[in-house]
Design a protein around this motif. Structure first.
Motif, PDB file in Angstrom:
ATOM      1  N   ASP A 181       0.826  -1.194   0.000  1.00 12.66           N
ATOM      2  CA  ASP A 181       0.000   0.000   0.000  1.00 12.66           C
ATOM      3  C   ASP A 181       0.869   1.257   0.000  1.00 12.66           C
ATOM      4  O   ASP A 181       0.615   2.205  -0.743  1.00 12.66           O
ATOM      5  N   GLU A 182       1.908   1.230   0.835  1.00 12.58           N
ATOM      6  CA  GLU A 182       2.801   2.387   0.895  1.00 12.58           C
ATOM      7  C   GLU A 182       3.463   2.659  -0.460  1.00 12.58           C
ATOM      8  O   GLU A 182       3.640   3.798  -0.864  1.00 12.58           O
ATOM      9  N   LEU A 183       3.819   1.583  -1.118  1.00 13.91           N
ATOM     10  CA  LEU A 183       4.491   1.732  -2.409  1.00 13.91           C
ATOM     11  C   LEU A 183       3.508   1.993  -3.556  1.00 13.91           C
ATOM     12  O   LEU A 183       3.902   2.310  -4.675  1.00 13.91           O
ATOM     13  N   GLY A 184       2.217   1.844  -3.262  1.00 16.90           N
ATOM     14  CA  GLY A 184       1.214   2.037  -4.310  1.00 16.90           C
ATOM     15  C   GLY A 184       1.209   0.899  -5.312  1.00 16.90           C
ATOM     16  O   GLY A 184       0.902   1.078  -6.486  1.00 16.90           O
ATOM     17  N   TYR A 185       1.503  -0.278  -4.820  1.00 20.57           N
ATOM     18  CA  TYR A 185       1.547  -1.435  -5.719  1.00 20.57           C
ATOM     19  C   TYR A 185       0.177  -2.051  -5.933  1.00 20.57           C
ATOM     20  O   TYR A 185      -0.616  -2.164  -5.007  1.00 20.57           O
TER      21      TYR A 185
END
Lengths: 333, 333
Positions: free
Chosen positions: A50-54
DNA sequence: CTGTTAGCGCATTCAA
DNA sequence: TTGAATGCGCTAACAG
C-alpha cells in the motif's frame, strides 16, 4: 526514494518483496485470498504494498492464464438515444460484474478497424449492438476463442448467444391497444431494412391488423432518427389521411409528434402516435409518448448472465434469451 | 485440425511458426512492418497466420513494454444526456486514435470499486468526466505512472492535464444576449454545488448582470436533470416574476420550458429560456433552445491530443486546454 | 536477413 | 508455511 520511483517505472511484486524482505511468491500469495500465508506476514506485505502504491499488474496475470476480464462492446456508427442508454447501462452492469467494457464505435471505417484490432486482446467476450457485421468476422472470433453475444439482433451461428426483445409481440400489443381505441386508418413509419428489428416490428403490427381485418393505410421508411420521423409525417399524409401513426422506434415517434403539431394536428385527438423502446425522452412532458418498453435492465442482466455462463462453459450451445416487452401507457394514444 | 484448435486454445506465434516452418521471431517480424524480413517469407507467414486465425496477443506485447493502448473513462453515476454524448464521442475519438476506452460507470459504490480495480491494468491514461473523486486517488494513479486527464473540471495537480470549456465566458455571452434583447428580470436555475462547472457558469452570469447594473431576481438550484428544471419553475416564480430564465445546463432548460408551458406561459414571448451545452435534444422541434455550445468535438480532439503528448513526454508539466464556447441562436430567447 | 536467447510481471508448481 | 523455479506470448537484443 525507491528504485521503481526513480526510474518512473510501475512498482512490481519484486519491488514489494525487496522492501518487505520476503520472496516474490509471498507477495503474490498476499494478494491471493485462498493461498497459504501467515496472517501476520500477509498483513505486513499488504502494508508495504500500500505504501508503495503497488497493485498486481492485470496484464501479467492474464498472461498467466487468468481471465482478462476485458469485454468489447461494439455500437453502431450513429447511435440513437436508445443505443446510448444501452451502452451506459451495459457498461455499468459489466462493471458491477467485475468486467471492463471496451467501447468500439465511430464511423464505419474506424470501427471496422478497431473491431479487428481489439481482437488482439484476449477478450472474455465481444458484445455486438450493431446491425450488420460481415460473417467472416464471427469466424475470426471463433478461431480466437472469443465468445460472441449479439444483442438486439439474432445471429444464428453455432456458439453465439443472443439477447433480443420480442419485437413482434410488443408491436402486436400496442397495435391492439390502438385498435381497441377504435382507430382504423393506420400509418407506419418503419426503420431501415438492414436492421432485423425493423422488419420484426412491422410484422407484429401487420399481424394484429390482419386479425382485425384491416390493412395498412400508409407507410414510410425512416432511418430511426428524430429528423426522419419529422419528415415522414408529410410523406405519410400525402399518401392518405390516417388517425394513428405507429413508429418502429421512439426517436421517429418523437419526430412525428412534432411534425404533426407543426401541421396544426393535435396528438392524440387528431392522430395517435406510438413508439418503441421507451427511451428517457419518451417520458418528457412535451411528449408523454405511449410506447413499448424494450427493457434495458433485463437486457443487461441477460447479457451478464450469458457471459458468465459462457465463461464457465465455453463450448455450450448458443442460447437465445427473449426479453418481454411491456406497453407503457402515456398520453399519445 | 491443429493442436491449438483441438485444445480450444488461442493460436500463438509458436503455432504459426511451426505451421509455416519458420522461427518464432520470423512470425513476430512479419507483424512488425519496419522489421527486416524477406518479402516472400513475410507474405507466406501472413498467409499461414490468416488461415490459422492468428493475431498477436496484445497482452504479451504490453508485458514486453509496449503501450497497452488501454484508456479508462470514468463517467458519473447518473449521466446526463450531455454526458452520454460525450462518452460516445470520446469512445469514437479514442478508437480513431488507436486507443481502447474502458468505460467505468454505474452507482457510486460500483464505480468506486471499478476505478480502483481497473488500475491493475497498465493504462495509457485515465480520463475523468466525473465530479468529485477523492484526492488520494490521484496519488494512486501517480504512483502507478498512470496519467490523469480531467475533462469538464479543473484538477489542479502537478502532472494532471485538463480540458474545460470557458464556462464563465460562455455564460457571459448568453447573458449579454438576453440583456441586449431588453430582459430585466432574470431567474437562474443553477446546478449542484459539487460540480465545478455550476459555480463558474453562475459567476459568468453574475458578472454580466453586474456590468449592466442588474441583480438576479430569483434563483433555484437543480441537479442538472430535466425533472429538476421542470420543478424549479414553480419555485422560481414563487420568488418573483421573471422575464428570462438562464439555466446551468440544457437538460434543466428543457424541463423549464415544459414547466413554463404547463403554467400557460409562452416561450419566449412571456419568458425567455436559455441553456448550456447544446445537446442533441436542444435542437429538436419542440424546444429549439437558444443555448451555449460546449464543443464536444473540440473536447475530444483536445483529450486525444493531450493523451498523445503525455505518452511522448510522461513528465511534462500538466497542461490546461480551454475550449471556446459559442452561442447558438434558436427560438427561446 | 534470420534463428537463438532473454526477460517483461505474474501465479503456481515443486521441493523444502 | 515458504522460497526457488517455471512458463504464459511476446519483442528485441544478440550472434550468426
Amino acid at each position: 526514494m525507491t528504485d521503481a520511483q526513480e526510474r518512473n517505472r510501475r512498482v512490481t511484486a519484486a519491488d514489494v518483496a525487496r522492501a518487505a524482505g520476503v520472496s516474490r511468491s509471498a507477495v503474490s500469495r498476499a494478494f491471493t485470498p485462498e493461498a497459504y500465508l501467515d496472517a501476520d506476514k500477509r498483513r505486513a506485505i499488504l502494508q508495504v504494498a500500500d505504501e508503495l502504491g503497488y497493485r498486481p499488474n492485470a496484464i501479467g496475470a492474464a498472461l498467466q492464464g487468468a481471465s482478462s476480464n476485458l469485454v468489447a462492446i461494439v455500437v453502431g456508427d450513429t447511435p440513437s438515444p436508445f443505443d446510448k442508454e444501452v451502452a451506459t447501462a451495459l457498461a455499468a452492469g459489466l462493471n458491477a460484474a467485475g468486467k471492463y467494457p471496451i467501447m468500439i464505435g465511430g464511423s464505419q471505417a474506424v470501427s471496422r478497424a478497431a473491431v479487428s484490432d481489439v481482437l488482439r486482446y484476449p477478450l472474455d467476450a465481444m458484445i455486438l449492438r450493431t446491425g450488420s457485421l460481415s460473417p467472416d468476422f464471427a469466424d475470426a472470433c471463433g478461431k480466437l476463442g472469443i465468445p460472441l453475444i449479439s444483442s438486439g439482433r439474432i445471429m444464428d451461428r453455432p456458439l453465439v448467444d443472443n439477447v433480443c426483445v420480442q419485437n413482434e409481440a410488443g408491436m402486436e400489443m400496442i397495435t391492439d391497444l390502438l385498435l381497441s381505441r377504435g382507430h382504423k386508418a393506420f400509418g407506419f413509419i418503419g426503420g431501415p431494412s438492414g436492421f432485423g428489428s425493423a422488419g420484426r416490428r412491422r410484422a407484429g403490427m401487420m399481424q394484429s391488423l390482419a386479425k382485425a381485418g384491416l390493412d395498412l393505410t400508409a407507410e414510410v421508411t425512416g432511418d430511426y432518427t428524430v429528423q426522419s420521423g419529422f419528415k415522414a409525417v408529410e410523406a405519410l399524409l400525402a399518401q392518405a389521411p390516417v388517425d394513428a401513426i405507429l413508429c418502429a422506434n421512439d426517436a421517429m415517434a418523437i419526430g412525428a409528434i412534432s411534425g404533426l403539431r407543426q401541421r396544426g394536428l393535435r396528438v392524440p385527438e387528431d392522430v395517435a402516435v406510438t413508439g418503441f423502446d421507451d427511451v428517457e425522452m419518451a417520458g418528457w412532458p412535451e411528449y408523454r409518448l405511449t410506447t413499448v418498453r424494450n427493457p434495458i435492465n433485463d437486457m443487461v442482466a441477460a447479457i451478464v448472465d450469458l457471459l458468465e455462463a459462457r465463461i464457465n462453459a465455453p463450448r455450450r450451445a448458443g442460447e437465445t434469451r427473449w426479453l418481454t416487452p411491456e406497453v407503457i401507457l402515456r398520453e399519445t394514444h
